[in-house]
Motif scaffolding. Structure first.
Motif, short mmCIF file in Angstrom:
data_model
loop_
_atom_site.label_atom_id
_atom_site.label_comp_id
_atom_site.label_asym_id
_atom_site.label_seq_id
_atom_site.Cartn_x
_atom_site.Cartn_y
_atom_site.Cartn_z
N GLY A 115 0.80 -1.22 0.00
CA GLY A 115 0.00 0.00 0.00
C GLY A 115 0.82 1.26 0.00
O GLY A 115 0.27 2.36 -0.02
N ASP A 125 1.93 6.68 0.91
CA ASP A 125 0.67 6.02 0.58
C ASP A 125 0.50 6.05 -0.93
O ASP A 125 0.54 7.11 -1.54
CB ASP A 125 -0.46 6.78 1.28
CG ASP A 125 -1.81 6.10 1.12
OD1 ASP A 125 -1.96 5.30 0.18
OD2 ASP A 125 -2.71 6.38 1.92
N ASP A 126 0.31 4.87 -1.54
CA ASP A 126 0.23 4.85 -3.00
C ASP A 126 -0.98 5.61 -3.53
O ASP A 126 -1.03 5.99 -4.70
CB ASP A 126 0.28 3.43 -3.55
CG ASP A 126 -0.83 2.54 -3.01
OD1 ASP A 126 -1.71 3.06 -2.29
OD2 ASP A 126 -0.81 1.33 -3.29
N THR A 127 -1.98 5.85 -2.67
CA THR A 127 -3.13 6.64 -3.11
C THR A 127 -2.81 8.13 -3.07
O THR A 127 -3.60 8.95 -3.54
CB THR A 127 -4.36 6.37 -2.21
OG1 THR A 127 -4.04 6.75 -0.85
CG2 THR A 127 -4.75 4.90 -2.23
N CYS A 128 -1.67 8.49 -2.48
CA CYS A 128 -1.30 9.90 -2.35
C CYS A 128 -0.24 10.34 -3.35
O CYS A 128 0.15 11.51 -3.36
CB CYS A 128 -0.80 10.19 -0.93
SG CYS A 128 -2.10 10.12 0.33
N CYS A 139 -1.35 14.26 2.94
CA CYS A 139 -2.27 13.34 2.26
C CYS A 139 -2.38 12.04 3.04
O CYS A 139 -1.38 11.44 3.43
CB CYS A 139 -1.77 13.06 0.85
SG CYS A 139 -2.82 11.91 -0.08
N ASN A 141 -4.70 8.46 2.58
CA ASN A 141 -5.68 7.71 1.79
C ASN A 141 -6.26 8.54 0.65
O ASN A 141 -7.45 8.49 0.35
CB ASN A 141 -6.81 7.20 2.68
CG ASN A 141 -6.33 6.25 3.75
OD1 ASN A 141 -5.46 5.40 3.51
ND2 ASN A 141 -6.87 6.37 4.95
N GLY A 142 -5.38 9.32 0.02
CA GLY A 142 -5.80 10.09 -1.14
C GLY A 142 -6.47 11.41 -0.82
O GLY A 142 -6.87 12.14 -1.73
#
Length: 208
Positions: A115, A125-128, A139, A141-142
């Motif tokens: 993640g 965070d890969d969503t960020c 950031c 969780n995006g």
């Protein structure tokens, strides 16, 4: 058979000298002639290279480390560097935030947890990835949220005054709370001086 650097020989020793056995093998052993990749006389085999004995690396936990190279222990507690001729140095290793110790393709190191991805040496965070947040925000969780010590007002993050809201622990004798961006500090009142984590009256510290 293809050998690097013209090391091929159709009849070489079955026990050629290497950095592992340099002190045991004094003369080439041709009793069992075998085809393979061999170094010229006077040189030792290290992987696909031929080196001098004084260039040999180090042995650590039943593994061989070439001179100048580093390996991380299986529990990521330390990094071992080979200085040559079996001389090593050890440096402590501590995995960072959102990192875990594991082996990837046979290489043990601190890698980003699931993640998270490595962005300039930091696990994010890969969503960020690619998300740009305003000042005093980060950031998660995006989504951009206020960092610790700040709260949202009208779409921006403003400093929390821990002294005014009594969210502090400056309750000792002679202490006062001083607000700073994102946090606070405990200062001593006039007539008091710092003594460790406490404030003591200056008169009490004078010895007659």
């Amino acid at each position: 058979m293809r050998c690097p650097n013209n090391q091929y020989h159709d009849c070489g020793s079955a026990n050629p000298p290497t950095c592992f056995n340099a002190d045991e093998v004094s003369l080439p052993d041709y009793e069992s002639c075998t085809e393979g990749c061999f170094c010229p006389d006077g040189l030792l085999k290290e992987g696909d290279k031929c080196i001098k004995k004084e260039q040999c690396g180090c042995y650590h936990e039943n593994s061989y480390i070439p001179t100048g190279e580093r390996v991380i222990l299986s529990d990521c507690s330390a990094e071992i560097e080979c200085e040559g001729l079996n001389q090593t140095t050890s440096n402590p290793v501590e995995c960072g935030v959102h990192e875990e110790c594991r082996s990837d393709d046979g290489v043990t190191a601190c890698y980003c947890e699931d993640g998270y991805v490595d962005v300039n040496g930091t696990c994010e965070d890969d969503t960020c990835v690619g998300v740009v947040c305003a000042e005093n925000m980060e950031c998660q969780n995006g989504t951009c949220v206020c960092i610790n010590g700040f709260h949202g007002e009208c779409g921006i993050c403003v400093d929390i005054d821990e002294c005014e809201t009594l969210q502090h622990d400056c309750h000792g004798r002679g202490q006062k709370c001083v607000n700073v961006p994102g946090s606070y500090r405990c200062d001593c009142l006039p007539g008091y001086t710092r003594d460790g984590s406490k404030c003591k009256g200056i008169n009490h510290l004078i010895k007659y």
